[in-house]
Design an enzyme around this catalytic site. Structure first.
Site, PDB file in Angstrom:
ATOM      1  N   SER A 146       0.951  -1.075   0.034  1.00  0.00           N
ATOM      2  CA  SER A 146       0.059   0.035  -0.009  1.00  0.00           C
ATOM      3  C   SER A 146       0.886   1.249   0.080  1.00  0.00           C
ATOM      4  O   SER A 146       2.174   1.147   0.386  1.00  0.00           O
ATOM      5  CB  SER A 146      -0.755   0.051   1.278  1.00  0.00           C
ATOM      6  OG  SER A 146      -1.325   1.173   1.324  1.00  0.00           O
ATOM      7  N   TYR A 159      -2.177  -0.418  11.271  1.00  0.00           N
ATOM      8  CA  TYR A 159      -1.992  -1.062  10.175  1.00  0.00           C
ATOM      9  C   TYR A 159      -0.739  -0.478   9.115  1.00  0.00           C
ATOM     10  O   TYR A 159      -0.133  -0.994   8.378  1.00  0.00           O
ATOM     11  CB  TYR A 159      -3.204  -0.654   9.103  1.00  0.00           C
ATOM     12  CG  TYR A 159      -3.223  -1.186   7.628  1.00  0.00           C
ATOM     13  CD1 TYR A 159      -3.104  -2.404   7.367  1.00  0.00           C
ATOM     14  CD2 TYR A 159      -3.338  -0.353   6.617  1.00  0.00           C
ATOM     15  CE1 TYR A 159      -3.429  -2.960   6.036  1.00  0.00           C
ATOM     16  CE2 TYR A 159      -3.448  -0.770   5.325  1.00  0.00           C
ATOM     17  CZ  TYR A 159      -3.401  -1.970   5.293  1.00  0.00           C
ATOM     18  OH  TYR A 159      -3.668  -2.513   3.916  1.00  0.00           O
ATOM     19  N   LYS A 163       2.311  -2.390   7.563  1.00  0.00           N
ATOM     20  CA  LYS A 163       2.626  -2.013   6.034  1.00  0.00           C
ATOM     21  C   LYS A 163       4.391  -1.693   6.002  1.00  0.00           C
ATOM     22  O   LYS A 163       5.088  -2.126   5.126  1.00  0.00           O
ATOM     23  CB  LYS A 163       1.751  -1.104   5.258  1.00  0.00           C
ATOM     24  CG  LYS A 163       0.397  -1.674   5.109  1.00  0.00           C
ATOM     25  CD  LYS A 163       0.537  -3.006   4.123  1.00  0.00           C
ATOM     26  CE  LYS A 163      -0.921  -3.655   3.839  1.00  0.00           C
ATOM     27  NZ  LYS A 163      -0.856  -4.832   3.062  1.00  0.00           N
TER      28      LYS A 163
END
Length: 358
Positions: A146, A159, A163
Site C-alpha cells: 500500500s 496498519y 505495512k
C-alpha cells in the site's frame, strides 16, 4: 516469467482470498486457466470465491480455511496445496486486519492482532512458500502492499506499522535472494485506496462510517497489477494509481509538509457523512464472512474507478524496459563469441613473421 493459456498451468496461492483484493486476484489468475488455492478464515466467503474462480475458468480450485497469524496453520495449508496440485509457482500475500481509531484508543491486544495478521502473516506465508520454492529454484512471491507502506496515515497506526514492516522485510529478503543466486523472486505492489468490504467490517472507533481515502479504485485494478507483477517479478515493486505515485513522491520530497497536510485532512477523508452503526460487524478476531459472503467489492461502486491510466502506462514502460534489457543481454552474451571470432580472423591475416613472433 510470462504466462498464457498455451503455457504450463501454474499453481497460485492467494491469502485473504475470500474478499477484496485477494478475491479479485484469485479470479484474475483463474481467468487465465491457473490452478488457484484460496486461503482465508471465512467459510462462506471462501465458498463464494471458489464459485467465482470456477466460473472464471480455473483449472482447479482449492479452499483452505486458515488464520495466517498462526504459522502452523499456514504451513499446513501450503502442504495441503502441494499435496493437491503439486508445486507452488506463485504465492500472493493479501490478507490483513486493521483498526480505525486514534493510537491512544487501540488496546495492546488489538495492536498485536493487527501486527500478527497484517505483518507476521506475510512473514509466515513467505517462509512457507520459500521452503518449497528454493529447493526447486523457481517461484514468485507477490506482497500486496500500500502507499501506507511508505506514508503512515492517521487513524491507522497499527496498519501503517504493519505495512512499513512488510516493506523493510521484503527489501531485506530481496537482497538475500539476489545474493544467493536463486531464480526465486519476491516483489511488492503498492496499492491505492480500494473499494473492498473491509470498510464495512473493520474494527472502528470513529464517529462516522469508515471509507477509503479518495480516489478509490476497484479491486480488479489491484488484481491486474498483481498479475503483472507475478509475470515480471524482477522489478522490486510496483505503484498502482496516480494517487499512490503522488503520495510516495511527496513523502520522499516533502515528508514534513505531508505530515501537516494529513493532520488537517486525514481524519475527515477516512469518514463518510453517515454515523457509524453500533451493530456493524467486526472481523478483527473472528471472520465476518463465515456465514455470509461479502464478495470482492465494498459499498463504493458508484465512486470507484475501474481502471488506472498510471498503471497501464507504467506497465507499458516496464515491458519496454524489459525488452531493452533483454535485447542488451542477448547482445552482450554474444560479444565474447563474436570477439573471439574476430580475433581469430585477424590472426589469420597477420604476416608469417608476426605469427612466428607470437
Amino acid at each position: 516469467m510470462t504466462h498464457d493459456r498455451t503455457a504450463t498451468v501454474r499453481t497460485v496461492v492467494v491469502t485473504g482470498a475470500s474478499a477484496g483484493i485477494g478475491r479479485a486476484c484469485a479470479v484474475a489468475f483463474a481467468a487465465r486457466g491457473d490452478r488457484v488455492a484460496l486461503i482465508a478464515r471465512g467459510r462462506a466467503g471462501l465458498d463464494g470465491a471458489v464459485r467465482d474462480a470456477e466460473l472464471a475458468g480455473a483449472a482447479q480450485v482449492l479452499a483452505v480455511e486458515t488464520d495466517v497469524a498462526d504459522p502452523a496453520q499456514v504451513e499446513a495449508a501450503a502442504q495441503r496445496v502441494e499435496d493437491a496440485f503439486g508445486r507452488i509457482d506463485v504465492w500472493v500475500n493479501a490478507a490483513f486486519a486493521s483498526v480505525f481509531a486514534p493510537f491512544t484508543e487501540i488496546s495492546p491486544e488489538e495492536f498485536r492482532r493487527v501486527t500478527e495478521v497484517s505483518y507476521l502473516g506475510y512473514v509466515y506465508a513467505t517462509n512457507a512458500a520459500l521452503r518449497r520454492m528454493l529447493p526447486r529454484d523457481s517461484g514468485v512471491v507477490v506482497q500486496v502492499g500500500s502507499a501506507i507502506a511508505y506514508r503512515g496515515i492517521p487513524l491507522q497506526s497499527a496498519y501503517s506499522g504493519a505495512k512499513h514492516a512488510i516493506q523493510g522485510f521484503n527489501e531485506a529478503l530481496r537482497c538475500e535472494l539476489l545474493a544467493s543466486g536463486t531464480r526465486v523472486r519476491s516483489t511488492m505492489v503498492q496499492m491505492p485506496a480500494v473499494n473492498t468490504p473491509q470498510f464495512d467490517w473493520v474494527r472502528s472507533r470513529l464517529p462516522m462510517r469508515a471509507q477509503p481515502v479518495p480516489p478509490i479504485y476497484q479491486p480488479e485494478v489491484a488484481a491486474r497489477a498483481v498479475l503483472f507483477a507475478a509475470d515480471h517479478p524482477a522489478r522490486r515493486e510496483y505503484w498502482v494509481g496516480a494517487s499512490t505515485a503522488a503520495t510516495l513522491v511527496a513523502n520522499a520530497v516533502v515528508p514534513g509538509l505531508l505530515d501537516r497536510y494529513l493532520a488537517r485532512t486525514g481524519f475527515d477523508a477516512q469518514q463518510t457523512a453517515e454515523w457509524r452503526r453500533a451493530g456493524d460487524p467486526d472481523n478483527l478476531f473472528h471472520p465476518v464472512d463465515s456465514w455470509e459472503d461479502f464478495g470482492a467489492h465494498g459499498r463504493f461502486d458508484d465512486r470507484a474507478r475501474a481502471r488506472s491510466v498510471q498503471q497501464r502506462a507504467a506497465q507499458l514502460v516496464g515491458a519496454l524496459c524489459d525488452g531493452v534489457v533483454g535485447a542488451a543481454g542477448r547482445v552482450s552474451s554474444g560479444l565474447p563469441a563474436a570477439a573471439g571470432g574476430f580475433v581469430s580472423r585477424m590472426r589469420g591475416r597477420r604476416s608469417p613473421q608476426f605469427r612466428r613472433e607470437e
